[in-house]
Enzyme design. Sequence first.
Site, PDB file in Angstrom:
ATOM      1  N   LYS A   9      -0.282 101.944  18.914  1.00 25.85           N
ATOM      2  CA  LYS A   9       0.233 101.907  18.394  1.00 25.85           C
ATOM      3  C   LYS A   9       0.860 100.025  17.464  1.00 25.85           C
ATOM      4  O   LYS A   9      -1.012  99.855  17.754  1.00 25.85           O
ATOM      5  CB  LYS A   9       1.712 100.815  18.807  1.00 25.85           C
ATOM      6  CG  LYS A   9       3.514 101.278  18.511  1.00 25.85           C
ATOM      7  CD  LYS A   9       3.595 103.200  18.195  1.00 25.85           C
ATOM      8  CE  LYS A   9       4.593 103.024  17.433  1.00 25.85           C
ATOM      9  NZ  LYS A   9       5.392 104.398  18.010  1.00 25.85           N
TER      10      LYS A   9
HETATM   11  P1  NAD Z   1      12.617 105.919   9.187  1.00 28.50           P
HETATM   12  O1  NAD Z   1      12.245 104.665   9.210  1.00 28.50           O
HETATM   13  O2  NAD Z   1      12.466 106.992   9.221  1.00 28.50           O
HETATM   14  O3  NAD Z   1      14.616 105.786  10.300  1.00 28.50           O
HETATM   15  C1  NAD Z   1      15.083 104.412  10.505  1.00 28.50           C
HETATM   16  C2  NAD Z   1      16.545 103.965  10.805  1.00 28.50           C
HETATM   17  O4  NAD Z   1      17.113 103.526  11.677  1.00 28.50           O
HETATM   18  C3  NAD Z   1      16.824 104.420   9.453  1.00 28.50           C
HETATM   19  O5  NAD Z   1      18.045 105.284   8.834  1.00 28.50           O
HETATM   20  C4  NAD Z   1      17.945 102.729   9.775  1.00 28.50           C
HETATM   21  O6  NAD Z   1      18.402 102.909   8.735  1.00 28.50           O
HETATM   22  C5  NAD Z   1      18.343 102.883  10.736  1.00 28.50           C
HETATM   23  N1  NAD Z   1      18.316 101.545  11.756  1.00 28.50           N
HETATM   24  C6  NAD Z   1      17.630 100.599  11.437  1.00 28.50           C
HETATM   25  N2  NAD Z   1      18.164  99.317  12.097  1.00 28.50           N
HETATM   26  C7  NAD Z   1      18.980 100.844  12.818  1.00 28.50           C
HETATM   27  C8  NAD Z   1      20.653  99.596  13.198  1.00 28.50           C
HETATM   28  N3  NAD Z   1      20.282  98.374  14.032  1.00 28.50           N
HETATM   29  N4  NAD Z   1      21.740 100.091  13.524  1.00 28.50           N
HETATM   30  C9  NAD Z   1      21.808 101.556  13.415  1.00 28.50           C
HETATM   31  N5  NAD Z   1      20.569 102.506  12.780  1.00 28.50           N
HETATM   32  C10 NAD Z   1      19.922 101.306  12.485  1.00 28.50           C
HETATM   33  O7  NAD Z   1      11.904 105.879  11.350  1.00 28.50           O
HETATM   34  P2  NAD Z   1      11.938 107.217  12.124  1.00 28.50           P
HETATM   35  O8  NAD Z   1      10.869 107.888  11.450  1.00 28.50           O
HETATM   36  O9  NAD Z   1      13.159 108.381  11.748  1.00 28.50           O
HETATM   37  O10 NAD Z   1      11.934 106.657  13.449  1.00 28.50           O
HETATM   38  C11 NAD Z   1      13.287 106.418  14.174  1.00 28.50           C
HETATM   39  C12 NAD Z   1      12.940 105.932  16.255  1.00 28.50           C
HETATM   40  O11 NAD Z   1      12.535 107.236  16.692  1.00 28.50           O
HETATM   41  C13 NAD Z   1      11.835 104.655  16.167  1.00 28.50           C
HETATM   42  O12 NAD Z   1      12.577 104.327  17.445  1.00 28.50           O
HETATM   43  C14 NAD Z   1      10.443 105.505  16.206  1.00 28.50           C
HETATM   44  O13 NAD Z   1       9.820 105.320  16.997  1.00 28.50           O
HETATM   45  C15 NAD Z   1      10.931 106.873  16.925  1.00 28.50           C
HETATM   46  N6  NAD Z   1      10.086 107.906  16.517  1.00 28.50           N
HETATM   47  C16 NAD Z   1      10.132 108.001  15.537  1.00 28.50           C
HETATM   48  C17 NAD Z   1       8.454 109.128  15.034  1.00 28.50           C
HETATM   49  C18 NAD Z   1       8.736 109.900  13.857  1.00 28.50           C
HETATM   50  O14 NAD Z   1       8.205 110.680  13.843  1.00 28.50           O
HETATM   51  N7  NAD Z   1       9.110 109.432  12.698  1.00 28.50           N
HETATM   52  C19 NAD Z   1       8.135 109.891  16.563  1.00 28.50           C
HETATM   53  C20 NAD Z   1       8.445 109.310  17.536  1.00 28.50           C
HETATM   54  C21 NAD Z   1       9.773 108.882  17.794  1.00 28.50           C
END
Ligand code: NAD
Length: 409
Positions: A102
């Site tokens: 990561k």
């Molecule tokens: P992203 O940046 O696209 O979206 C993050 C979202 O979380 C946004 O809508 C943001 O406004 C919101 N957010 C941030 N702080 C917040 C808070 N305090 N309260 C409520 N909402 C809040 O990120 P993503 O890629 O969607 O990732 C989200 C989660 O999924 C993370 O934990 C990431 O590690 C996990 N994840 C992502 C992927 C991927 O393919 N993108 C894969 C596996 C896991």
Amino acid sequence: MNATEATNYFFSKAARLLDLDSRVEQQIKAPFREIKVECTIPCDDGRLSTYTGFRVQHDNSRGPFKGGIRYHPEVNPDEVNALASLMTWKTAVVNVPFGGAKGGVNCDPRTLSPCELQRLTRVFTEKIHDIIGPNTDIPAPDMGTNAQTMAWIMDEYSKFHGYHPGVVTGKPLELYGSEGRDAATGRGLLYGAECLFAEAGKSVGDFTYAIQGFGNVGSWAARLFSEAGGKIVAVSDVTGAIRNREGLDIPALAEYAARTRGVVGFPLAEAFPPEELLAEECDVLIPAALGGVLTQDTARDVRAKYVLEAANHPTLPLADAVFAERGIIVLPDIYANAGGVTVSYFEWVQNVQQYTWDEERVNSELKRRMAAAFGDLSACAKHYGCDLRTGAFVLAITRVARATALRGL
Ligand code: NAD
């Protein structure tokens, strides 16, 4: 308890059940390598700004290191370490031939211009280019990064190493990306949920959902669960929270959030305090934003029957115990959000083979792998008489330990 301690707690619980050899445990628990770099960039106004970046490579016994790169103000060594370790267990649960890593840069991407983000990404890549590569370590998008970020990394990497599109996944379609990658984490969650609900004779359309986070994962989950008949009754993001008991109009909300950069103010819903999202009345809670949000206290207020962990490590160990006590079923992160890395694997395969798949093939292979992994982890949970998270860790540790032992101590 910090993020690394929480991850190690779940690891140790499963290792004890497995009676894991202490010599193997010693080898697979600690990260292989941790890198910290300082990235100084000229800002648009001529000032210089310095940001700290990290890359942690946890384990590569089953294949090249693999894991996302996060841009967020809360990125720190503890968080990146925990996320790298989770990637090792996640790739093993879905049985893709990768290890775990990561990375992240401590910054607030919402305050940086596109030019500043590009400069930062290029400087970060320049500092880590010699430890990443299509056969060594393959980054992907995570919070605060996207397909554009991956395109910049690939381009910067190519200046040092030439043509290697497989150095990152989650790239734009026009630059060696894969059909279906953007939606993959949300779609994998849907396929995983279908397997889980089927065990209880239910389907996605039988439930109401509350989702924390409306970025890549949260918005795709909302779209796909609602297309499958589920009613999304509440959503929150960094701008606030909204609810509609009759069900939110998700296509309209997605269009609104893309235009205004947030869900708050969406006209066809009522606003409410975002800290109440986790306790919202619903059948299924989907945390899809930050880690560590489900604590002993917030877990007591959860009203859902199921928690689908779209985010990484949203649940702390004491919260997990509360869920077990209250009969709330948790689909653990190392399985629930593994659709992203699974389709990243498909993208890497297409890059290596110079042959592209259509979206139908991507989605059907994803469905097959998510179903197979659910069967494997659920069989482990039944065999050891444990919850699904422990079952998933048992499955993952077994696979990583076997690969480590076969390579020779
Ligand atoms: P992203 O940046 O696209 O979206 C993050 C979202 O979380 C946004 O809508 C943001 O406004 C919101 N957010 C941030 N702080 C917040 C808070 N305090 N309260 C409520 N909402 C809040 O990120 P993503 O890629 O969607 O990732 C989200 C989660 O999924 C993370 O934990 C990431 O590690 C996990 N994840 C992502 C992927 C991927 O393919 N993108 C894969 C596996 C896991």
